[in-house]
Enzyme design. Structure first.
Site, PDB file in Angstrom:
ATOM      1  N   GLU A 244      43.359 -60.289  98.672  1.00 47.69           N
ATOM      2  CA  GLU A 244      42.656 -59.707  97.532  1.00 47.69           C
ATOM      3  C   GLU A 244      42.937 -58.221  97.633  1.00 47.69           C
ATOM      4  O   GLU A 244      42.499 -57.557  98.574  1.00 47.69           O
ATOM      5  CB  GLU A 244      41.154 -59.997  97.648  1.00 47.69           C
ATOM      6  CG  GLU A 244      40.382 -59.591  96.415  1.00 47.69           C
ATOM      7  CD  GLU A 244      39.053 -58.972  96.794  1.00 47.69           C
ATOM      8  OE1 GLU A 244      38.261 -59.613  97.465  1.00 47.69           O
ATOM      9  OE2 GLU A 244      38.842 -57.808  96.394  1.00 47.69           O
ATOM     10  N   CYS A 281      35.334 -53.832  95.122  1.00 52.10           N
ATOM     11  CA  CYS A 281      36.575 -54.329  94.529  1.00 52.10           C
ATOM     12  C   CYS A 281      36.367 -54.655  93.062  1.00 52.10           C
ATOM     13  O   CYS A 281      37.334 -54.793  92.311  1.00 52.10           O
ATOM     14  CB  CYS A 281      37.077 -55.542  95.287  1.00 52.10           C
ATOM     15  SG  CYS A 281      35.808 -56.747  95.660  1.00 52.10           S
TER      16      CYS A 281
END
Lengths: 525, 525
Positions: A244, A281
């Site tokens: 990720e 994020c």
């Protein structure tokens, strides 16, 4: 591993940061994981669920010891960190529940059928753990996306031993958390070697290239993640790399939504992009807003009202990268500074920055304007036409999330179409920070947000560490219990194309009838 | 595309092999696929099922035209090729059935819950097609693993347009099959551009690197597949590359099985390794047999009895590689030739070759002894102890299949453990050639047999061309029908962690109650 003196000399520490793992030590940790795999691959879901719950209980019990270490290393504050421990242990328990439920195995039974083209034998398929998994945690979630975070929880739940590469930004916390987790797992009956912890940059490189490592979970930067992804794919035997990496998480506000609730939206955005000093994020880095509504100024007012001044970031390196990123954007002719002087960031801290540009500027140069500035900044892109706004969203590329703020009269279909194309999670009238851990969660989207077609949060994260195996014409006793007639593990299964829930009378009836058809006595070898 | 004269001047042809696709032509084909995706991504399962069935019907109708072309190009014989058409069209229809059933979407609904840690909003998740998919078919299955084969069928079923790179070994068949398929799809209502066909080596390279291509399906050689895999991973935005590359498919025969039925086993092996001139990805290339039972001689007798002489292989290149591969093995001091002279292979053909070695030789140098010799050969590895045989199997590395021939008294557990580790399909008392197309099939295993944790045959091949997307707090009308309250598409779904089948009273009850809880009126936007 040897230990070195802690560098924060002002505070006495009982836990010191570990020295870098040597190659011999790494080989020993991986070999222990490989030996443990021989046991975990044959373990029952009930056994693994008890191991996961023991790890969760041990972390909860150690919270008051761990959170102060985490706070010193990350500056995220005790309130947030206590909450993150609770999230982390709830996540471990959710995976325990999920493997007991059993759907994740995708157990499938096809009885023999001579009428198909080609004719089919008795075929029984389920998923099987891959082997030892390397986990690289993130700096910004020292519990939930780190040593005992989602990658670790899902890999252990799947039946894979885990080797965590500790993050240098919270090295002492990593080492101590690893001790707690490894101790709890083994005390609960898990095999020695099921959980290892290593440190050092070169160690991480060697881990991704290690012949016995079968998959990698990673949360971190685009540059670091891409480098490790490339190593994983360049192996003689490439392995899955679940990274990720980076996301700007576009938000589109419709004209009707601005008309109806501009100040609420400004306050919501201000709260979301500054949360945790913007170190999420899912930080909303790009906001498409109608031109002429003064949305930037409203956001500035909301930021000012919240008195969100400079706050210490996770590391000095992250703060420096943030300062450099926002200064670079602010220096452009086509970008206007709305709030705070991006060039006046203080060392080690981040102050909220609001920038403004236009869809025309974005579409002319999307690469330069749309890159993740990890920290408390947001770029407001003013548009005059929703079609232009959607073109700009397309130009953003892949993100973890995409959000629309609309009103009941808005035509949502074309907006949802574009948001669905660029993101893995599409939000309506909310803010993307905050990722619930549940069955339906999706945390992953088109490159560069993630490197795979799977999720790193939520129950289906399990699928990443499993591969299918089919047994053809197996004697009944040679089958895993999950695939035997009579469904002894009481899990959902697909039998001859039909999904059958445990307890459904059809399940046993089908299996018995078809087993007889195939000439398999249910209890015979 | 322009057409060139066919090279087989001796036979009049109505279909000529197409010239290589130019770069401009490729861009046009991919752009058309991208436009088609805007329609296919929003298409219903019922629409796509009707397209797949139309393609199947058209191929069945064209069989008598296509099979003679295929036979001229591949030399596989009309009987086998007619059967392969039937397999191919049954496969298209199975995927139609599977998408109508709907489980493949993994539809999951989590209603809001303030008691979870962290609290969760309304989250609804399902799978969504990736976008245009490139397909590289195999030489050895000109129908079932080629233009309209499993990769194409699963990608179309998932909602992805397909661009096939035609195989040069059956170039005319590819072009003509592509015409039939594309015509049938569009006549059935599919969008223009949903199916494209391109040719040429450089075109294939450009296709894998094309920005609009979102995934690749490949069946072929290890060298060719690895090269394209590397290109796919080295893109600025890496894409999934689903390659099926190479397998030696080990077979282990226990001492008790040899004692009980040595001649039957020899006949079975002879039939399997020479089937289709040995040109199967599941060809049993390595057979572990007890020493001293003369198994090699029995296999030679079975081959001789079947009068399996030289047979034309798919291409002269494949025949030359086979001759070179078996000659290389036969030249080794630790390999004995049991049947036929490997150095006497005739140009363009393959004759059955039986070689013999020992577990000691294999364990000393597995890399040299275990590589796929694509063609009618098998290497018998004699063992004196089952533990040595299993060590040799481990040394083989990843394969599509692994097989054990045992008797009721044999201890199967340690054998199954090792076979499960090296292969994706474990067979009991059968031969690996022949891959049923069904729900439980698994055609894929550890590297180098495949490049992913998915299958290229069977219903779950669909998963390769889908990615998850979650909708958070979506207005009901903005949701795909598959995720709406009341389950209007009548598919299996997971609601608040519980798997619910369509028609189950719990499904609607849960959804209605929870929808009310979440403040969502079932029909309101």
């Amino acid at each position: 591993m040897t230990e070195t003196e802690t560098e924060t000399a002002g505070h006495a520490r009982t836990v010191a940061a570990p020295a870098d793992t040597t190659r011999d030590e790494l080989d020993a940790v991986v070999a222990a994981a490989r030996r443990a795999f021989a046991i975990t691959v044959a373990s029952t879901a009930a056994e693994r669920a008890s191991w996961l719950r023991a790890a969760a209980d041990a972390l909860d019990a150690a919270r008051d010891e761990l959170v102060p270490i985490a706070d010193e290393e990350t500056h995220l504050g005790a309130a947030r960190l206590n909450g993150e421990v609770a999230r982390t242990t709830a996540q471990l328990r959710l995976f325990a529940d999920a493997i007991l439920e059993g759907s994740y195995l995708e157990a499938t039974i096809d009885h023999p059928d001579g009428t198909t083209i080609p004719p089919r034998p008795d075929l029984r398929r389920m998923l099987r753990p891959l082997g030892p998994v390397a986990v690289f945690g993130a700096s910004n979630f020292p519990f939930a996306f780190s040593v005992a975070g989602g990658d670790t929880a899902s890999a252990l739940a799947a039946g894979c031993p885990v080797i965590v590469k500790g993050h240098p930004a919270h090295a002492r916390l990593s080492a101590r958390t690893a001790d707690v987790v490894a101790g709890a797992l083994v005390a609960a009956g898990a095999p020695d070697g099921i959980f290892g912890h290593v440190t050092g940059h070169e160690t991480g490189v060697a881990l991704v290239q290690h012949p016995e490592v079968r998959a990698v979970g990673f949360t971190g930067s685009l540059a670091g993640g891409r480098a490790l992804f490339d190593l994983a794919q360049q192996r003689p035997d490439p392995i899955p790399f679940y990274g990720e990496l980076s996301a700007v998480n576009p938000v589109l506000i419709t004209p009707a939504a601005i008309d109806a609730r501009a100040d609420d939206l400004a306050a919501g955005l201000a709260g979301s992009f500054t949360l945790g000093v913007g170190q999420f994020c899912t930080n909303p880095g790009v906001v498409l807003a109608p031109a002429g509504a003064g949305f930037g100024e409203r956001v500035r007012a909301a930021v000012d009202g919240a008195s969100a001044g400079p706050a210490t970031m996770l590391t000095e390196g992250i703060a420096a990268a943030f300062a450099s990123g926002v200064a670079g954007l602010a220096a452009r002719d086509d970008v206007e500074v709305v709030a705070s002087d991006p060039t006046a960031q203080q060392v080690g801290t981040g102050s909220p920055v609001v920038l403004r540009t236009t869809t025309a500027a974005v579409i002319a140069d999307p690469g330069a304007l749309f890159h993740e500035c990890f920290g408390p900044s947001t770029l407001i892109v003013e548009y005059t036409d929703v079609a232009d706004a959607l073109a700009a969203v397309r130009a953003v590329g892949g993100s973890l999330t995409a959000t629309v703020h609309a009103q009941p009269g808005d035509e949502l279909a074309p907006i949802v179409e574009v948001l669905s194309e660029v993101a893995g999670r599409v939000l309506f009238s909310g803010w993307p920070t905050g990722v619930a851990v549940s069955w339906a969660q999706q945390h992953g989207g088109p490159w560069p947000s993630t490197t795979s077609i799977h999720t790193s949060v939520g129950v289906s994260a399990l699928r990443r560490f499993l591969r299918p195996i089919a047994f053809q014409d197996a004697p009944h006793a040679a089958l895993p219990p999950e695939l035997r007639d009579g469904n002894p593990r009481a899990i959902p299964r697909r039998v001859d194309g039909v999904l059958v829930l445990p307890g459904d009378a059809r399940a046993d009836a089908d299996a018995t009838a078809a087993g007889a058809r195939a000439g398999h006595a249910p209890a015979a070898g």
